[in-house]
Design a protein around this motif. Structure first.
Motif, PDB file in Angstrom:
ATOM      1  N   ALA A 112       0.834  -1.213   0.000  1.00 59.05           N
ATOM      2  CA  ALA A 112       0.000   0.000   0.000  1.00 59.05           C
ATOM      3  C   ALA A 112       0.868   1.262   0.000  1.00 59.05           C
ATOM      4  O   ALA A 112       0.575   2.222  -0.718  1.00 59.05           O
ATOM      5  CB  ALA A 112      -0.933  -0.006   1.206  1.00 59.05           C
ATOM      6  N   TYR A 113       1.935   1.269   0.806  1.00 61.15           N
ATOM      7  CA  TYR A 113       2.826   2.427   0.858  1.00 61.15           C
ATOM      8  C   TYR A 113       3.481   2.671  -0.503  1.00 61.15           C
ATOM      9  O   TYR A 113       3.533   3.800  -0.982  1.00 61.15           O
ATOM     10  CB  TYR A 113       3.938   2.229   1.896  1.00 61.15           C
ATOM     11  N   ALA A 114       4.006   1.606  -1.091  1.00 61.30           N
ATOM     12  CA  ALA A 114       4.714   1.744  -2.366  1.00 61.30           C
ATOM     13  C   ALA A 114       3.775   2.175  -3.485  1.00 61.30           C
ATOM     14  O   ALA A 114       4.111   3.072  -4.270  1.00 61.30           O
ATOM     15  CB  ALA A 114       5.400   0.424  -2.723  1.00 61.30           C
ATOM     16  N   THR A 115       2.612   1.561  -3.557  1.00 58.34           N
ATOM     17  CA  THR A 115       1.693   1.917  -4.637  1.00 58.34           C
ATOM     18  C   THR A 115       1.126   3.322  -4.462  1.00 58.34           C
ATOM     19  O   THR A 115       0.851   3.997  -5.456  1.00 58.34           O
ATOM     20  CB  THR A 115       0.551   0.892  -4.796  1.00 58.34           C
ATOM     21  N   ALA A 116       0.985   3.785  -3.225  1.00 59.61           N
ATOM     22  CA  ALA A 116       0.518   5.161  -3.007  1.00 59.61           C
ATOM     23  C   ALA A 116       1.517   6.153  -3.602  1.00 59.61           C
ATOM     24  O   ALA A 116       1.128   7.160  -4.203  1.00 59.61           O
ATOM     25  CB  ALA A 116       0.310   5.433  -1.526  1.00 59.61           C
ATOM     26  N   TYR A 117       2.795   5.861  -3.476  1.00 61.33           N
ATOM     27  CA  TYR A 117       3.809   6.727  -4.080  1.00 61.33           C
ATOM     28  C   TYR A 117       3.790   6.593  -5.605  1.00 61.33           C
ATOM     29  O   TYR A 117       3.786   7.597  -6.322  1.00 61.33           O
ATOM     30  CB  TYR A 117       5.210   6.403  -3.538  1.00 61.33           C
ATOM     31  N   LEU A 118       3.782   5.356  -6.079  1.00 62.49           N
ATOM     32  CA  LEU A 118       3.818   5.145  -7.527  1.00 62.49           C
ATOM     33  C   LEU A 118       2.598   5.729  -8.230  1.00 62.49           C
ATOM     34  O   LEU A 118       2.692   6.171  -9.372  1.00 62.49           O
ATOM     35  CB  LEU A 118       3.936   3.641  -7.834  1.00 62.49           C
ATOM     36  N   ASP A 119       1.459   5.750  -7.547  1.00 59.91           N
ATOM     37  CA  ASP A 119       0.224   6.322  -8.106  1.00 59.91           C
ATOM     38  C   ASP A 119       0.153   7.837  -7.964  1.00 59.91           C
ATOM     39  O   ASP A 119      -0.799   8.455  -8.426  1.00 59.91           O
ATOM     40  CB  ASP A 119      -1.004   5.725  -7.421  1.00 59.91           C
ATOM     41  N   GLY A 120       1.128   8.424  -7.275  1.00 63.23           N
ATOM     42  CA  GLY A 120       1.150   9.871  -7.105  1.00 63.23           C
ATOM     43  C   GLY A 120       0.334  10.382  -5.921  1.00 63.23           C
ATOM     44  O   GLY A 120       0.138  11.578  -5.772  1.00 63.23           O
ATOM     45  N   ARG A 121      -0.130   9.471  -5.059  1.00 65.89           N
ATOM     46  CA  ARG A 121      -0.910   9.887  -3.898  1.00 65.89           C
ATOM     47  C   ARG A 121      -0.033  10.286  -2.724  1.00 65.89           C
ATOM     48  O   ARG A 121      -0.496  10.960  -1.814  1.00 65.89           O
ATOM     49  CB  ARG A 121      -1.873   8.774  -3.477  1.00 65.89           C
ATOM     50  N   HIS A 122       1.230   9.844  -2.724  1.00 65.63           N
ATOM     51  CA  HIS A 122       2.170  10.199  -1.662  1.00 65.63           C
ATOM     52  C   HIS A 122       3.405  10.845  -2.263  1.00 65.63           C
ATOM     53  O   HIS A 122       3.785  10.553  -3.409  1.00 65.63           O
ATOM     54  CB  HIS A 122       2.600   8.964  -0.874  1.00 65.63           C
ATOM     55  N   THR A 123       4.047  11.685  -1.472  1.00 68.17           N
ATOM     56  CA  THR A 123       5.289  12.326  -1.876  1.00 68.17           C
ATOM     57  C   THR A 123       6.475  11.418  -1.559  1.00 68.17           C
ATOM     58  O   THR A 123       6.331  10.403  -0.869  1.00 68.17           O
ATOM     59  CB  THR A 123       5.476  13.650  -1.114  1.00 68.17           C
ATOM     60  N   ALA A 124       7.644  11.839  -2.025  1.00 68.36           N
ATOM     61  CA  ALA A 124       8.862  11.091  -1.714  1.00 68.36           C
ATOM     62  C   ALA A 124       9.119  11.083  -0.206  1.00 68.36           C
ATOM     63  O   ALA A 124       9.576  10.078   0.344  1.00 68.36           O
ATOM     64  CB  ALA A 124      10.051  11.693  -2.457  1.00 68.36           C
ATOM     65  N   GLN A 125       8.807  12.187   0.470  1.00 72.18           N
ATOM     66  CA  GLN A 125       8.995  12.238   1.919  1.00 72.18           C
ATOM     67  C   GLN A 125       8.074  11.249   2.625  1.00 72.18           C
ATOM     68  O   GLN A 125       8.479  10.569   3.565  1.00 72.18           O
ATOM     69  CB  GLN A 125       8.761  13.654   2.460  1.00 72.18           C
ATOM     70  N   GLN A 126       6.840  11.154   2.173  1.00 72.66           N
ATOM     71  CA  GLN A 126       5.912  10.187   2.762  1.00 72.66           C
ATOM     72  C   GLN A 126       6.396   8.759   2.508  1.00 72.66           C
ATOM     73  O   GLN A 126       6.286   7.895   3.379  1.00 72.66           O
ATOM     74  CB  GLN A 126       4.503  10.385   2.198  1.00 72.66           C
ATOM     75  N   LEU A 127       6.946   8.518   1.313  1.00 71.40           N
ATOM     76  CA  LEU A 127       7.490   7.197   0.998  1.00 71.40           C
ATOM     77  C   LEU A 127       8.637   6.860   1.957  1.00 71.40           C
ATOM     78  O   LEU A 127       8.698   5.753   2.497  1.00 71.40           O
ATOM     79  CB  LEU A 127       7.974   7.147  -0.453  1.00 71.40           C
ATOM     80  N   ALA A 128       9.524   7.814   2.194  1.00 62.53           N
ATOM     81  CA  ALA A 128      10.645   7.587   3.106  1.00 62.53           C
ATOM     82  C   ALA A 128      10.150   7.343   4.533  1.00 62.53           C
ATOM     83  O   ALA A 128      10.643   6.437   5.214  1.00 62.53           O
ATOM     84  CB  ALA A 128      11.597   8.781   3.076  1.00 62.53           C
ATOM     85  N   ASP A 129       9.174   8.127   4.975  1.00 62.36           N
ATOM     86  CA  ASP A 129       8.619   7.932   6.316  1.00 62.36           C
ATOM     87  C   ASP A 129       7.974   6.555   6.456  1.00 62.36           C
ATOM     88  O   ASP A 129       8.138   5.873   7.471  1.00 62.36           O
ATOM     89  CB  ASP A 129       7.581   9.014   6.635  1.00 62.36           C
ATOM     90  N   ASN A 130       7.249   6.139   5.427  1.00 59.27           N
ATOM     91  CA  ASN A 130       6.611   4.822   5.458  1.00 59.27           C
ATOM     92  C   ASN A 130       7.648   3.703   5.433  1.00 59.27           C
ATOM     93  O   ASN A 130       7.474   2.677   6.097  1.00 59.27           O
ATOM     94  CB  ASN A 130       5.630   4.672   4.302  1.00 59.27           C
ATOM     95  N   ALA A 131       8.731   3.895   4.684  1.00 57.21           N
ATOM     96  CA  ALA A 131       9.798   2.888   4.660  1.00 57.21           C
ATOM     97  C   ALA A 131      10.446   2.766   6.040  1.00 57.21           C
ATOM     98  O   ALA A 131      10.726   1.657   6.494  1.00 57.21           O
ATOM     99  CB  ALA A 131      10.833   3.248   3.599  1.00 57.21           C
ATOM    100  N   ASP A 132      10.648   3.895   6.713  1.00 56.21           N
ATOM    101  CA  ASP A 132      11.190   3.858   8.085  1.00 56.21           C
ATOM    102  C   ASP A 132      10.267   3.071   9.010  1.00 56.21           C
ATOM    103  O   ASP A 132      10.722   2.231   9.796  1.00 56.21           O
ATOM    104  CB  ASP A 132      11.362   5.270   8.639  1.00 56.21           C
ATOM    105  N   ARG A 133       8.985   3.334   8.916  1.00 55.95           N
ATOM    106  CA  ARG A 133       7.993   2.626   9.745  1.00 55.95           C
ATOM    107  C   ARG A 133       8.024   1.131   9.431  1.00 55.95           C
ATOM    108  O   ARG A 133       7.959   0.287  10.322  1.00 55.95           O
ATOM    109  CB  ARG A 133       6.603   3.205   9.465  1.00 55.95           C
ATOM    110  N   LEU A 134       8.149   0.827   8.156  1.00 56.04           N
ATOM    111  CA  LEU A 134       8.185  -0.567   7.725  1.00 56.04           C
ATOM    112  C   LEU A 134       9.414  -1.287   8.276  1.00 56.04           C
ATOM    113  O   LEU A 134       9.321  -2.426   8.734  1.00 56.04           O
ATOM    114  CB  LEU A 134       8.167  -0.616   6.194  1.00 56.04           C
ATOM    115  N   PHE A 135      10.573  -0.620   8.265  1.00 54.10           N
ATOM    116  CA  PHE A 135      11.783  -1.220   8.830  1.00 54.10           C
ATOM    117  C   PHE A 135      11.577  -1.576  10.301  1.00 54.10           C
ATOM    118  O   PHE A 135      11.979  -2.644  10.749  1.00 54.10           O
ATOM    119  CB  PHE A 135      12.982  -0.274   8.697  1.00 54.10           C
ATOM    120  N   LEU A 136      10.941  -0.688  11.043  1.00 51.00           N
ATOM    121  CA  LEU A 136      10.684  -0.963  12.457  1.00 51.00           C
ATOM    122  C   LEU A 136       9.736  -2.144  12.625  1.00 51.00           C
ATOM    123  O   LEU A 136       9.948  -3.015  13.475  1.00 51.00           O
ATOM    124  CB  LEU A 136      10.115   0.279  13.140  1.00 51.00           C
ATOM    125  N   ASP A 137       8.687  -2.185  11.813  1.00 48.06           N
ATOM    126  CA  ASP A 137       7.751  -3.314  11.868  1.00 48.06           C
ATOM    127  C   ASP A 137       8.459  -4.628  11.565  1.00 48.06           C
ATOM    128  O   ASP A 137       8.191  -5.650  12.204  1.00 48.06           O
ATOM    129  CB  ASP A 137       6.603  -3.117  10.878  1.00 48.06           C
TER     130      ASP A 137
END
Length: 121
Positions: free
Chosen positions: A20-45
């Motif tokens: 969901a995080y990746a596709t939100a970025y690829l679809d243009g619904r999220h910015t690069a900063q949101q993608l990075a924040d989501n990746a950080d959250r994902l690493f913790l999970d």
């Protein structure tokens, strides 16, 4: 009555979040900063959930998290052209970003495939 989900189910849920995080970025619904924040959250999970039972399934999700970070980094460092003109360095930066986005899309497909396979097994 309280229900607990298994580690495999938790891993599958995290995989769904990653997609969901990746596709939100690829679809243009999220910015690069949101993608990075989501990746950080994902690493913790991923740190919390990884066990012998889930480690093999989580490899594609880990790859997706790394790809999300690299794509976000490329997107944030891609220069903007002045007056619609791009120099060769800017073109090369946009080409790298395009390749990282393509890789991220491919890994999203891999995670989805592995998730469906996990449900079958």
């Amino acid at each position: 009555m309280q229900q607990h989900i298994t580690r495999a189910e938790q891993a599958n849920l995290i995989a769904g979040h990653a997609v969901a995080y990746a596709t939100a970025y690829l679809d243009g619904r999220h910015t690069a900063q949101q993608l990075a924040d989501n990746a950080d959250r994902l690493f913790l999970d991923l740190l919390v959930i990884e066990t012998a039972e889930t480690s093999a399934f989580l490899v594609p999700v880990q790859l997706l998290a790394v790809t999300m970070m690299q794509t976000a980094r490329q997107a944030r460092t891609s220069p903007s052209g002045e007056e619609g003109r791009l120099d060769s360095q800017a073109v090369a930066a946009y080409d790298r970003l395009d390749r990282w986005q393509s890789v991220m899309g491919s890994i999203v497909d891999l995670v989805c495939h592995e998730s469906r396979q996990l449900k079958k097994d």
